[in-house]
Design a protein around this motif. Structure first.
Motif, PDB file in Angstrom:
ATOM      1  N   ASP A 175    -116.181 -56.255   5.886  1.00 21.24           N
ATOM      2  CA  ASP A 175    -116.911 -56.833   7.214  1.00 21.24           C
ATOM      3  C   ASP A 175    -115.933 -57.323   8.162  1.00 21.24           C
ATOM      4  O   ASP A 175    -115.848 -57.006   9.553  1.00 21.24           O
ATOM      5  N   ARG A 178    -114.026 -54.508   9.698  1.00 19.95           N
ATOM      6  CA  ARG A 178    -114.616 -53.791  10.935  1.00 19.95           C
ATOM      7  C   ARG A 178    -114.570 -54.699  12.184  1.00 19.95           C
ATOM      8  O   ARG A 178    -114.542 -54.379  12.958  1.00 19.95           O
ATOM      9  N   ILE A 179    -114.710 -56.012  11.954  1.00 21.30           N
ATOM     10  CA  ILE A 179    -114.629 -57.003  13.009  1.00 21.30           C
ATOM     11  C   ILE A 179    -113.334 -56.873  13.641  1.00 21.30           C
ATOM     12  O   ILE A 179    -113.247 -56.719  14.999  1.00 21.30           O
ATOM     13  N   GLN A 181    -111.090 -54.406  13.573  1.00 19.05           N
ATOM     14  CA  GLN A 181    -111.046 -53.024  14.288  1.00 19.05           C
ATOM     15  C   GLN A 181    -111.827 -52.834  15.514  1.00 19.05           C
ATOM     16  O   GLN A 181    -111.200 -52.243  16.512  1.00 19.05           O
ATOM     17  N   GLU A 182    -112.922 -53.580  15.652  1.00 19.84           N
ATOM     18  CA  GLU A 182    -113.714 -53.692  16.959  1.00 19.84           C
ATOM     19  C   GLU A 182    -113.066 -54.439  17.886  1.00 19.84           C
ATOM     20  O   GLU A 182    -113.157 -54.111  19.256  1.00 19.84           O
ATOM     21  N   LYS A 183    -112.220 -55.503  17.542  1.00 18.85           N
ATOM     22  CA  LYS A 183    -111.524 -56.257  18.611  1.00 18.85           C
ATOM     23  C   LYS A 183    -110.267 -55.917  18.948  1.00 18.85           C
ATOM     24  O   LYS A 183    -109.765 -56.056  20.028  1.00 18.85           O
ATOM     25  N   SER A 186    -107.780 -50.029  20.917  1.00 20.34           N
ATOM     26  CA  SER A 186    -107.666 -48.727  20.242  1.00 20.34           C
ATOM     27  C   SER A 186    -106.065 -48.214  20.475  1.00 20.34           C
ATOM     28  O   SER A 186    -105.527 -47.610  19.523  1.00 20.34           O
TER      29      SER A 186
END
Length: 202
Positions: A175, A178-179, A181-183, A186
């Motif tokens: 989790d 994932r957090i 990578q989202e923040k 890119s």
């Protein structure tokens, strides 16, 4: 920051001493993939994490690892309490006994004392979280191996509980990754500092 409850996270009630088994389980106290290394890794990594959600996960898991450290110490104490010198002699626990009697000392089953070199901290979000995912799988494998070598149900029960928690921790760090990578931007996936990223592309 923390509230300490004067009880183990999961009960440890071992009826039969077994210094030979203690000499193996001690790896989860002070071995490279043990609970001391885990708690130090997560509780120190959290300072460099830029997001509260990820810091919270590291704090939660690192704190629980301290509780697991306490459980492993209780297992070791109960496996070696009131044992005689005759029961210890000619077991793998004897060399440990020479140096520490039956005191709880962080050491690996191989006899190597705990070393902070086991604790991976880079200060980089992606690096540290992948380190944590790997660490939880290595700890789970160690518990798998200990359970395979243990035939005492009083010992297997808390070991199985600890193994299950390693799986939960792995999920929590999934989790967290994932957090992260989202923040992360890119274009800046592997480095938090955009200036560093631009410098590498020149």
């Amino acid at each position: 920051m923390w509230t300490y409850e004067k009880s183990l996270q999961y009960p440890v009630k071992i009826k039969n001493p077994n210094p030979k088994l203690a000499s193996l389980i001690i790896s989860q106290l002070g071995g490279p993939d043990g609970e001391l290394a885990a708690s130090m890794r997560y509780l120190n990594q959290r300072y460099a994490m830029p997001w509260g959600e990820v810091t919270g996960i590291l704090t939660d898991v690192g704190t629980e690892e301290l509780a697991h450290l306490e459980m492993v110490a209780a297992i070791l104490y109960q496996l070696t309490r009131n044992v005689s010198e005759e029961e210890i002699a000619n077991t793998p626990f004897a060399p440990y006994f020479v140096d520490h009697t039956t005191g709880i000392y962080p050491i690996a089953a191989s006899g190597v004392p705990f070393d902070m070199k086991y604790v991976g901290i880079k200060g980089d979000v992606i690096t540290d979280l992948n380190e944590d995912l790997a660490a939880e799988q290595k700890a789970r494998t160690t518990y798998d191996n200990l359970i395979r070598l243990c035939d005492d149900p009083d010992v297997r029960d808390p070991l199985r509980y600890l193994r299950e928690r390693e799986i939960v921790h792995y999920q929590r760090f999934g989790d967290a990754l994932r957090i992260a990578q989202e923040k992360l931007d890119s274009k800046n996936f592997y480095a938090i500092n955009p200036a560093f990223d631009k410098g590498c592309r020149k």
